[in-house]
Design a protein around this motif. Sequence first.
Motif, PDB file in Angstrom:
ATOM      1  N   VAL A 242       0.862  -1.270  -0.190  1.00 51.71           N
ATOM      2  CA  VAL A 242       0.038  -0.372   0.018  1.00 51.71           C
ATOM      3  C   VAL A 242       1.038   0.991   0.131  1.00 51.71           C
ATOM      4  N   ARG A 243       1.754   0.973   1.077  1.00 47.33           N
ATOM      5  CA  ARG A 243       2.647   2.589   1.289  1.00 47.33           C
ATOM      6  C   ARG A 243       3.437   2.803  -0.238  1.00 47.33           C
ATOM      7  N   TYR A 251      -2.611   5.729  -5.628  1.00 45.15           N
ATOM      8  CA  TYR A 251      -3.158   6.318  -4.353  1.00 45.15           C
ATOM      9  C   TYR A 251      -3.014   7.688  -4.292  1.00 45.15           C
ATOM     10  N   GLN A 252      -4.289   8.485  -3.760  1.00 49.96           N
ATOM     11  CA  GLN A 252      -4.263   9.824  -2.916  1.00 49.96           C
ATOM     12  C   GLN A 252      -4.702   9.971  -2.354  1.00 49.96           C
ATOM     13  N   ASP A 253      -5.205  11.196  -1.886  1.00 55.34           N
ATOM     14  CA  ASP A 253      -5.919  12.201  -0.531  1.00 55.34           C
ATOM     15  C   ASP A 253      -5.797  10.697   0.725  1.00 55.34           C
ATOM     16  N   PHE A 263      -7.718   6.021   1.927  1.00 61.13           N
ATOM     17  CA  PHE A 263      -7.490   7.133   1.034  1.00 61.13           C
ATOM     18  C   PHE A 263      -8.019   6.532  -0.229  1.00 61.13           C
ATOM     19  N   LYS A 264      -8.090   7.209  -1.265  1.00 60.77           N
ATOM     20  CA  LYS A 264      -8.294   7.283  -2.692  1.00 60.77           C
ATOM     21  C   LYS A 264      -7.730   6.315  -3.640  1.00 60.77           C
ATOM     22  N   HIS A 270      -8.263   4.937 -12.057  1.00 60.28           N
ATOM     23  CA  HIS A 270      -9.235   3.724 -12.193  1.00 60.28           C
ATOM     24  C   HIS A 270      -9.867   3.295 -13.354  1.00 60.28           C
ATOM     25  N   ASP A 271      -9.907   3.876 -14.573  1.00 64.09           N
ATOM     26  CA  ASP A 271      -9.856   4.365 -15.938  1.00 64.09           C
ATOM     27  C   ASP A 271      -8.439   3.432 -16.226  1.00 64.09           C
ATOM     28  N   LEU A 272      -7.287   3.361 -16.010  1.00 60.23           N
ATOM     29  CA  LEU A 272      -5.957   2.704 -16.313  1.00 60.23           C
ATOM     30  C   LEU A 272      -6.659   1.272 -15.793  1.00 60.23           C
TER      31      LEU A 272
END
Length: 615
Positions: A242-243, A251-253, A263-264, A270-272
């Motif tokens: 994850v890190r 990932y972001q946020d 995180f999101k 997501h499209d990728l």
Amino acid sequence: MEVCVSDDFSLKQVIQKIIKSATGERCADLDGGELEKKLEAILNGRKYLHLLDDVWNEEAQKWLLLKPLLSKGAGGSKIIVTTRSQRVAEIMGTVPAYNLSLLGQEDCLSLFYKCAFKDGQMELYPNLVAIGKEIVAKCKQVPLAVINMGNQLYGKTEEKEWESVRDSEKWEEEGDGILPALKISYQRLPTHLKRCFLYCSVFPKDYLFRDLLMVQFWMAHGLILQTSNPNEKLEDVGLRYVRELISRCFYQDYDDFTYVAIFKMHDLMHDLASSLAQNEFSIISSQNHQISKTTRHFSVTDSDSFFHQTLPKFPNNFHQVRSIVFADSIAGPTCKIDFEKCLLEFKHLRSLELMDDSEFEAFPERIDALKHLRYTHFGGNAKIKRLPKSIFKLQNLQALAVGFGLEELPKDVRYMINLRFLFVVTKQKRLPEGGIGCLECLQTLFIVGCENLENLCEDMQGLKSLRKLVIGGCDSLISLPRSIKCLTTLEELFIIKCKKLDLMTIEEEKEKKIQPLSLSLRIIIFAALPATFALPEQLLQGSAESFQTFIIKDCPNIKEMPNCINLKKLQNLKISDCSSLSKWCRRGTGEDWLKIKNIRKIMVDDDDSGEETSD
């Protein structure tokens, strides 16, 4: 109000989301006409600001059906629509669209260099600076692409690494600079991280990931590789995955609450993932009822379509399915019957998740047919009041998260002999012995939001593998079992928001002078415990050699710190909103205690005094 619309513009679901954003109500049991009346009543005469985020649907008719419902508000109400489609802007806009401009070339270079070089390193590698300028030119002034490329090269000083990015054939593919850059980032991932990233596409856009649950999901599908270190658990390896994905901007946020991180995934990421995994992953929606024989993972955004159209049409395409995410509110009188029938089709299912706003009221009695199930999560569901007895026959289950409506967690949970992760919310007053305490493989235990819970089970010493214990939001909890001091493998302890809890109940009577066991605690957080007047000395003393981080917050009646803490090992200390303890730290008694040089960070913050010391 804020609603993420994303790809599937289902009028009913959009109205449900708007109502939930405005009032908190889910309204899954209302039909279309009832939902429209309710929305009109909520907005009638009220001034509002509404954000419709990430709209893609270009069917003008659907917007024309929603628009009159939103026009009932008071004058001055505003609707903001965000979209990447010019056609959507033309259909929905009543004023000219505001097009975000590209980032200036100089700003792009500055941003890239900041992401790619450590402080002071840029001047040392003029050759890399020149290559970086060429890479930035290929990003076509799109900040997301610039940031992603910079982070991919951070800390890399070999010229060949930079040249391989600059000369990648992916730049020649069609795109505005974003997708080619993201594909290059994906290409550079190690194989094990590629698989983990692709599996995230089964979750809907804007999904809020929790790192601990994400790791359990990956483990259920065998995506986490055991290292050569026999002391490193799969959970530790997964958190490292994850890190690493976060550091590479997949990932972001990201927000770290110490006991869990959230995180999101950016919509473009997501499209990728969806485009790369399209043969194995599918979304069942009101617009798509298809499922192929190659589909192994899918999310359901429209349950009616799934149960009444997809299942009957493709009865032989489900034996290979490994994971299902129900991403909408499951409702309807035939839902349980439909679910019972479809379970027979998913004989090799590894993971099953009901999203937080699910209205599904009961698990089918025949859930034990899913003999390969390793992960199931319905932690945000408030309607499921009991678990079927058959669920405890799932001996391969590794992770179970049960929801806020559960009346009782039965003793039968002890039969889940391979359970490693348990998140439980229950309405019972006491956790019985012979249940949770028998789970010898359990490594992570969350007991949260149990408003009626007064006592935990006394046989916690049976949790021989437990490494993380989180107890939170249990307002009626009076005491902790003394057997907590027998958890020799426990590394992280978090006790938060328990109004009546006195931590000293876990101490032995002084005259017995019990020698504390050798414990393994590294991190302890005690927060919002107004009924606690002293810290459990025996617990802290047993962890003297392993203790690293100690956070005490909003505990106004704790007056002093025990002398048993090994200050040579302690690295981080934070005392916040603890008026009595903060005063002790500033008196002569605590002065020497705070001068220990081994501690890397000390923070004492007392809102009453307005003072803060930090070193």
